[in-house]
Scaffold this motif. Structure first.
Motif, PDB file in Angstrom:
ATOM      1  N   ASP A 151       4.943  -4.193  -9.054  1.00  0.00           N
ATOM      2  CA  ASP A 151       5.957  -5.059  -9.316  1.00  0.00           C
ATOM      3  C   ASP A 151       6.740  -3.932 -11.120  1.00  0.00           C
ATOM      4  OD1 ASP A 151       6.663  -6.641  -6.813  1.00  0.00           O
ATOM      5  OD2 ASP A 151       4.934  -7.652  -8.083  1.00  0.00           O
ATOM      6  N   VAL A 152       5.482  -3.851 -11.378  1.00  0.00           N
ATOM      7  CA  VAL A 152       5.949  -2.595 -13.065  1.00  0.00           C
ATOM      8  C   VAL A 152       5.970  -1.051 -13.275  1.00  0.00           C
ATOM      9  CG1 VAL A 152       5.298  -5.382 -13.837  1.00  0.00           C
ATOM     10  CG2 VAL A 152       3.608  -3.611 -13.497  1.00  0.00           C
ATOM     11  N   ARG A 153       5.110  -0.931 -12.404  1.00  0.00           N
ATOM     12  CA  ARG A 153       4.743   1.066 -12.902  1.00  0.00           C
ATOM     13  C   ARG A 153       4.015   1.000 -11.114  1.00  0.00           C
ATOM     14  NH1 ARG A 153       4.131   2.237 -17.978  1.00  0.00           N
ATOM     15  NH2 ARG A 153       2.191   3.858 -17.352  1.00  0.00           N
ATOM     16  N   PRO A 154       5.313   1.747 -10.286  1.00  0.00           N
ATOM     17  CA  PRO A 154       5.380   1.598  -9.080  1.00  0.00           C
ATOM     18  C   PRO A 154       5.403   3.139  -9.083  1.00  0.00           C
ATOM     19  CG  PRO A 154       7.177   1.249  -9.477  1.00  0.00           C
ATOM     20  CD  PRO A 154       6.387   0.867 -10.572  1.00  0.00           C
ATOM     21  N   MET A 155       5.995   4.472  -9.818  1.00  0.00           N
ATOM     22  CA  MET A 155       5.711   5.683 -10.016  1.00  0.00           C
ATOM     23  C   MET A 155       4.149   6.058 -10.564  1.00  0.00           C
ATOM     24  SD  MET A 155       8.260   7.011  -8.817  1.00  0.00           S
ATOM     25  CE  MET A 155       8.660   8.403  -9.476  1.00  0.00           C
ATOM     26  N   PRO A 156       3.704   5.629 -11.738  1.00  0.00           N
ATOM     27  CA  PRO A 156       1.915   6.131 -11.531  1.00  0.00           C
ATOM     28  C   PRO A 156       1.199   6.136 -10.406  1.00  0.00           C
ATOM     29  CG  PRO A 156       3.238   5.135 -13.721  1.00  0.00           C
ATOM     30  CD  PRO A 156       3.754   4.246 -12.713  1.00  0.00           C
ATOM     31  N   ILE A 157       1.382   4.601  -9.713  1.00  0.00           N
ATOM     32  CA  ILE A 157       0.835   5.109  -8.460  1.00  0.00           C
ATOM     33  C   ILE A 157       1.162   5.378  -7.463  1.00  0.00           C
ATOM     34  CG2 ILE A 157      -0.261   3.349  -6.170  1.00  0.00           C
ATOM     35  CD1 ILE A 157       0.764   0.978  -8.367  1.00  0.00           C
TER      36      ILE A 157
END
Length: 400
Positions: free
Chosen positions: A261-267
């Motif tokens: 919900d808060v840091r999808p891009m690094p995942i």
């Protein structure tokens, strides 16, 4: 997370057990019904095709009913087709039951995704998706290996009976715990929702999810012959390897749920890079038992971590289609579920061996990376916004 959401996860556990358990049963089904291993692998593709067709269709039909009624109808139908599958001696009938069961599963999951995200705040779709998909990962950890053990002890039909029995408590739990409500007559029309689903941001996200899921299913479908013919482990190792993949998937979806919900891009970026690297390393070292054990665990975590994050981002990108978003997300991901085993079966049938699905998996994730990078580079910031973190409503109010 609301208690009813975990009950939906119980039903998803039963359905996930059915969807994945064929990975440990395909050799036995092929022998019993006198078909080849790649032909038996098409049972997985048939299930995925049913999910593809059924998810949007059933989501549209379910608009006429309350969510609880729709969930119960789909789950009871799913239970009954597994009884038929357990009794049949015909591969054709078994194939048909997989398609019908997939239609019911698709309808259930489409409604369950929408129901789950409606139970939480607008900025917690990733956590709700993770809780629901936890049922799938528990199926990998416990249900699928148990199905393989049942198949080894009493034949593959016993696993189908077990899925039918697992569905019974889920039916009772949903009937008691999920609010009945009424059909939503005030929301957008089906045509309006279909128009909302044509946005480029959503289409990019769904395409990436289909490719990543295709890679997962490609290897997972043929994991049993890979372990026994390439790694050189006995058939008794198959349930344990399936369980390892499930443990990894549980870790991956749980970790992704905390940050999607808060840091999808690094995942998505670093997870996909690690995923394609892992498939290549697995293909090269599949003959080493230690490497195979480690990589089954790692690839399970990466596959479900990246995959569940993409599902959450698809739901964020489809807020104007509250009823159909879950159906189209389910359909898109099962495009990969059909494509992966089909491509893996083609590679095996071409004489490339049981190691070849690993290379196909690597190619599918590599394609996702290329397409995702091209979308970000050529499409401006639209695809990036679809994958970017949603704003915190509380913070927005505080600064306004």
């Amino acid at each position: 997370m609301p208690f009813a959401l975990h009950l939906l996860g119980l039903a998803v556990f039963a359905q996930g057990t059915s969807e994945f358990m064929l990975s440990g049963l395909i050799p036995d089904i092929a022998r019993d019904l006198s078909v080849s291993v790649p032909a038996a692998g098409h049972l997985t593709s048939a299930f995925a095709v049913g999910m593809i067709v059924g998810a949007p269709l059933m989501a549209i039909l379910s608009r006429r009913f309350s969510r609880r009624s729709a969930l119960l109808v789909f789950l009871v139908a799913f239970l009954l087709v597994h009884v038929v599958g357990a009794l049949t001696t015909s591969f054709t009938v078994l194939l048909v039951t997989r398609v019908v069961g997939a239609l019911a599963n698709a309808g259930f999951l489409a409604v369950a995704l929408v129901t789950a995200t409606s139970m939480v705040g607008p900025d917690a779709k990733g956590r709700a998706t993770s809780a629901l998909l936890g049922g799938v990962t528990v199926a990998c950890v416990a249900g699928v290996p148990a199905g393989a053990l049942l198949g080894a002890a009493w034949g593959w039909r016993s696993a189908f009976w077990a899925v039918a029995l697992l569905s019974l408590p889920a039916v009772l739990a949903i009937a008691r715990a999920v609010p009945s409500g009424a059909p939503d007559a005030d929301g957008p029309s089906a045509l309006g929702e279909l128009r909302a689903l044509r946005g480029p941001r959503l289409l990019v996200t769904l395409l990436l999810g289909a490719l990543v899921n295709g890679a997962t299913f490609c290897t997972f479908t043929y994991l049993a012959p890979l372990v026994t013919h390439v790694t050189g482990l006995g058939s008794s190792w198959v349930p344990g390897m399936l369980a390892l993949f499930g443990i990894g998937s549980f870790v991956g979806v749980s970790a992704a749920g905390r940050f999607a919900d808060v840091r999808p891009m690094p995942i998505l970026v670093f997870g996909s890079l690690a995923l394609v690297t892992g498939w290549v390393v697995f293909a090269v070292t599949a003959g080493n038992p230690v490497a195979a054990v480690v990589l089954v665990l790692v690839q399970g975590a990466l596959s479900f971590g990246v995959g569940s994050t993409l599902i959450a981002r698809a739901l964020y990108a489809a807020t104007d289609a509250p009823h159909l978003a879950g159906g189209f997300a389910t359909a898109a991901f099962n495009v990969g579920g059909a494509l992966g085993p089909w491509l893996g079966g083609l590679a095996i049938s071409a004489g490339l061996g049981f190691r070849s699905p690993l290379w196909v998996s690597a190619a599918l994730v590599a394609a996702a990376l290329v397409i995702g990078g091209a979308a970000l580079g050529l499409g401006g910031r639209a695809p990036e916004k679809a994958l970017a973190p949603s704003p915190d409503p509380a913070r927005s109010r505080a600064t306004s």
